[in-house]
Motif scaffolding. Sequence first.
Motif, mmCIF file in Angstrom:
data_model
loop_
_atom_site.group_PDB
_atom_site.id
_atom_site.type_symbol
_atom_site.label_atom_id
_atom_site.label_comp_id
_atom_site.label_asym_id
_atom_site.label_seq_id
_atom_site.Cartn_x
_atom_site.Cartn_y
_atom_site.Cartn_z
ATOM 1 N N PHE A 81 -7.289 -4.200 2.870
ATOM 2 C CA PHE A 81 -7.876 -4.112 4.196
ATOM 3 C C PHE A 81 -8.877 -5.226 4.456
ATOM 4 O O PHE A 81 -9.155 -5.570 5.600
ATOM 5 C CB PHE A 81 -8.521 -2.740 4.396
ATOM 6 C CG PHE A 81 -7.515 -1.622 4.497
ATOM 7 C CD1 PHE A 81 -6.825 -1.392 5.666
ATOM 8 C CD2 PHE A 81 -7.228 -0.827 3.402
ATOM 9 C CE1 PHE A 81 -5.882 -0.386 5.760
ATOM 10 C CE2 PHE A 81 -6.285 0.187 3.485
ATOM 11 C CZ PHE A 81 -5.609 0.407 4.663
ATOM 12 N N SER A 102 -4.448 10.277 1.169
ATOM 13 C CA SER A 102 -5.811 10.682 1.511
ATOM 14 C C SER A 102 -6.802 10.246 0.437
ATOM 15 O O SER A 102 -7.962 9.923 0.746
ATOM 16 C CB SER A 102 -5.873 12.199 1.704
ATOM 17 O OG SER A 102 -5.481 12.877 0.522
ATOM 18 N N MET A 147 -7.860 -1.280 -3.763
ATOM 19 C CA MET A 147 -6.880 -1.600 -2.721
ATOM 20 C C MET A 147 -7.539 -1.678 -1.352
ATOM 21 O O MET A 147 -7.178 -2.522 -0.531
ATOM 22 C CB MET A 147 -5.771 -0.541 -2.712
ATOM 23 C CG MET A 147 -4.874 -0.572 -3.944
ATOM 24 S SD MET A 147 -3.585 0.671 -3.835
ATOM 25 C CE MET A 147 -2.712 0.128 -2.398
ATOM 26 N N TYR A 148 -8.502 -0.808 -1.117
ATOM 27 C CA TYR A 148 -9.182 -0.832 0.175
ATOM 28 C C TYR A 148 -9.945 -2.146 0.346
ATOM 29 O O TYR A 148 -9.963 -2.727 1.437
ATOM 30 C CB TYR A 148 -10.146 0.350 0.255
ATOM 31 C CG TYR A 148 -10.731 0.584 1.625
ATOM 32 C CD1 TYR A 148 -10.041 1.336 2.567
ATOM 33 C CD2 TYR A 148 -11.954 0.025 1.983
ATOM 34 C CE1 TYR A 148 -10.567 1.551 3.830
ATOM 35 C CE2 TYR A 148 -12.478 0.227 3.243
ATOM 36 C CZ TYR A 148 -11.784 0.992 4.159
ATOM 37 O OH TYR A 148 -12.305 1.194 5.400
ATOM 38 N N ALA A 149 -10.567 -2.623 -0.755
ATOM 39 C CA ALA A 149 -11.324 -3.873 -0.673
ATOM 40 C C ALA A 149 -10.414 -5.077 -0.516
ATOM 41 O O ALA A 149 -10.743 -6.020 0.210
ATOM 42 C CB ALA A 149 -12.210 -4.034 -1.913
ATOM 43 N N LEU A 160 -6.365 7.499 -1.609
ATOM 44 C CA LEU A 160 -6.466 6.035 -1.594
ATOM 45 C C LEU A 160 -7.319 5.546 -0.439
ATOM 46 O O LEU A 160 -8.020 4.537 -0.550
ATOM 47 C CB LEU A 160 -5.071 5.412 -1.510
ATOM 48 C CG LEU A 160 -4.202 5.503 -2.773
ATOM 49 C CD1 LEU A 160 -2.813 4.965 -2.496
ATOM 50 C CD2 LEU A 160 -4.840 4.750 -3.932
ATOM 51 N N THR A 161 -7.257 6.231 0.678
ATOM 52 C CA THR A 161 -8.050 5.819 1.838
ATOM 53 C C THR A 161 -9.418 6.489 1.895
ATOM 54 O O THR A 161 -10.157 6.282 2.859
ATOM 55 C CB THR A 161 -7.277 6.147 3.132
ATOM 56 O OG1 THR A 161 -6.938 7.537 3.137
ATOM 57 C CG2 THR A 161 -6.010 5.310 3.234
ATOM 58 N N SER A 162 -9.749 7.298 0.872
ATOM 59 C CA SER A 162 -11.063 7.948 0.762
ATOM 60 C C SER A 162 -11.355 8.871 1.935
ATOM 61 O O SER A 162 -12.494 8.978 2.400
ATOM 62 C CB SER A 162 -12.183 6.904 0.641
ATOM 63 O OG SER A 162 -11.946 6.067 -0.467
ATOM 64 N N SER A 203 -8.531 -7.588 7.759
ATOM 65 C CA SER A 203 -9.593 -8.004 8.681
ATOM 66 C C SER A 203 -9.642 -9.518 8.812
ATOM 67 O O SER A 203 -9.888 -10.040 9.912
ATOM 68 C CB SER A 203 -10.933 -7.470 8.189
ATOM 69 O OG SER A 203 -11.249 -8.000 6.911
ATOM 70 N N PHE A 221 0.833 -1.205 0.000
ATOM 71 C CA PHE A 221 0.000 0.000 0.000
ATOM 72 C C PHE A 221 0.869 1.257 0.000
ATOM 73 O O PHE A 221 0.615 2.213 -0.765
ATOM 74 C CB PHE A 221 -0.921 -0.022 1.217
ATOM 75 C CG PHE A 221 -1.910 1.095 1.260
ATOM 76 C CD1 PHE A 221 -3.108 0.999 0.587
ATOM 77 C CD2 PHE A 221 -1.650 2.251 1.982
ATOM 78 C CE1 PHE A 221 -4.029 2.038 0.620
ATOM 79 C CE2 PHE A 221 -2.550 3.289 2.017
ATOM 80 C CZ PHE A 221 -3.750 3.187 1.331
ATOM 81 N N GLY A 227 -7.788 3.229 -5.295
ATOM 82 C CA GLY A 227 -7.942 3.197 -3.849
ATOM 83 C C GLY A 227 -9.085 2.307 -3.404
ATOM 84 O O GLY A 227 -8.971 1.597 -2.387
ATOM 85 N N SER A 228 -10.203 2.317 -4.146
ATOM 86 C CA SER A 228 -11.324 1.444 -3.778
ATOM 87 C C SER A 228 -10.951 -0.030 -3.900
ATOM 88 O O SER A 228 -11.313 -0.848 -3.046
ATOM 89 C CB SER A 228 -12.534 1.768 -4.649
ATOM 90 O OG SER A 228 -12.232 1.517 -6.025
#
Length: 600
Positions: free
Chosen positions: A276, A240, A271-273, A242-244, A280, A183, A268-269
Motif C-alpha cells: 500500500f 481481515s 505487506m501493508y507497508a 492482513l489489513t488489521s 500511494s 496481496f 500483514g504489517s
Amino acid sequence: VLSLGADVLPEYKLQAPRIHRWTILHYSPFKAVWDWLILLLVIYTAIFTPYSAAFLLSDSEEAQHHHCSYSCSALNVVDLIVDIMFIIDILINFRTTYVNSNEEVVSHPAKIAIHYFKGWFLIDMVAAIPFDLLIFGSGSEETTTLIGLLKTARLLRLVRVARKLDRYSEYGAAVLFLLMCTFALIAHWLACIWYAIGNVEGQRTGWLHALGQQIGKPLNGTYGPSIKDKYVTALYFTFSSLTSVGFGNVSPNTNSEKIFSICVMLIGSLMYASIFGNVSAIIQRLYSGTARYHTQMLRVREFIRFHQIPNPLRQRLEEYFQHAWSYTNGIDMNAVLKGFPECLQADICLHLNRSLLQNCAPFRGATKGCLRALAMKFKTTHAPPGDTLVHAGDVLTALYFISRGSIEILRGDVVVAILGKNDTFGEPLHLHARPGKSRADVRALTYCDLHKILREDLLEVLDMYPEFSDRFWGTLEITFNLRDTNMIPGSPGSDELDGGFSRLRRRKLSFRRRPEKEAASPGESRALRGDGGGGQAPGAPRGPAEWAPPSPSSCASSDEEEPPAPPPGATALSPFRSAPPAPPEPEEREGSDMCNPLSG
C-alpha cells in the motif's frame, strides 16, 4: 555489400548466424506465446495447488475418488496436463538460445545445456514431477498429506515468473494490478494454511467447531460446514488480519491458531507497508501532472500580478497557458528533442515534418540529406483561435507552411484572405536581399499547426544544395505575399535599393578575397585623389576626372556613401536615378557597375 569480401567488412558482418537444428531463438514469436502459456499454467498452479492440498485431499468425498481410477477426478486430469506441459517446457529450455555476459546470442546446444543446468533446471524439474501419479493408489492418510505437501513444490516456478514481471515495473497501472494480485494470492495461501491447522488439530475449541455452531452445522465425523463455508470463512479471517481490521467473529482459540495469527499479523504489517506504500506512490505519480500544472499556473499569475498586466492581455495569457498545457501536458518538446544525438534528432525531425515534406510540391525530388537538413531547421508552431501570428509592420524573418487549421489575413479590420491546409505565407526570399515588412495581420481562426523556417536557415540549406535550390524556387508558390510593396522609395527594405544592395554586398565580398599584393595603377591613384576632394561642397561643378567611379577602398568602406554630383550641363535626375558614368579605366571596368548602388 556481402560480395565485397573480407578485406572490406569484418568477418562477423559477413557470416550469417549459425543456428543449430531444432534450436529456438529466445526472441522468436513461438517462444513468446509459449512463455505466456506457461505463465497461465503457473497461475493456475499457484491458486489450485494449495487449495487442493488443504481442502480437497482431506475431504471424505474427494478421498473416495482415489480408490477408483486416476481419471475419476477432473482436477487430477488437469494436474496431469500441467505436469506434461512443464516437462515439455524443460525440453524447450534445453534448446532455447540465451544472451551471455558479452551481449552475444549463444546457440550451441552444449553451452545452452550447461547454462540451464546452472540456472533454473532444478526448480523446473522439481515443479514438473507428478507426485500424485507416482504414489497413486495408496489411500492412507499419511500418503495423502505427503501428496499435498509435495505438490506445493510447483509454487517454486513463481520465482521465475516474478523475475519476468520486472519488465512491467515502469507502468503504474500494471504495478498496481500486480500488487493487488499478490496481496490476494498471499491471503489465499494463508487461508489454506489456516484451514489446515484447524483440521489437523480437530479439537472442540478450534475455529472450525465455532464456525459449525455459528451456522447451525456442528462439526462431527461426517457432518459439518461445507467446503465453501470453510474456505470463505478462512479467506475472510486472513484478509481481515492482513489489513488489521479484524472484527473478532472468527478468532483463534488454540495455541497453534494463536501463533499462526501472530505470524499473519506480522506478514500483514509488512505487506501493508510495502504494497500500500507503493500504491500511494503510484497514485501520487498519477497526480504529479496536476501538481505541476498548479505550480506553473501560480507562477503565471504571480507574473501577471507583479507586472500589473491589464485584464484583456491577462486573459489571453491564462487561456494560452491552459491550452498549451492541455496540448503538451507541460512537457518542453524542444528540450526532450535536444537530449538525443544529432543523427537521431534528424530522424525525429524528419518524422515530425513528414506530411509537409511529402505533400508540399517544392520539396519533392529532394535528396535524403537535403530533407534531413531542412527538417532540422523547421520549427512547429501551435496557435489557438484568435492568436496573432504576424502583426502589420513586423519584419518578415520566416516562411510559414500551414499543416492544420485556418488563418485569416487582415488589413485593418478587413479580411483580405483566408488560408487553410497546405497554404504558404511570407515573402519570396530569393527576390529580395533584405527582409521586408508585413503589410497585414495574420490571425488564427481555429487551432492551427504551422511549420516555420527562418530566412537565414532556409538560405543556408539551399546554399549547401544548389541543385535543389533552383527547382525549389521554381515550384514554390506563396499563397499570400505579406511583403509591403508600398513603402517609401529609398527606405530600408524597399525594392528599389534591393538590387543595388545585393550588388554592393557581392562587391564587398569580392574585395575581401582579392590578394593584398595587388596595387593600384597610377591612373587609379589619380582618380582616387581627384575623387577624394572632401572639401568641395555637394553639388559643386566637377571636372570629368572627378566623375570617375569610386575606388575599391571607398566602395567597401560604407553602405551609406552619398553618390557623387553630376557634371555641369547634365540633366537633373531624381536621387534614385543617375546618368551613365564615364567609361572607367581598364582595371576598374570589371567591377564599376557592381560598386555603385545608384548606377543604371
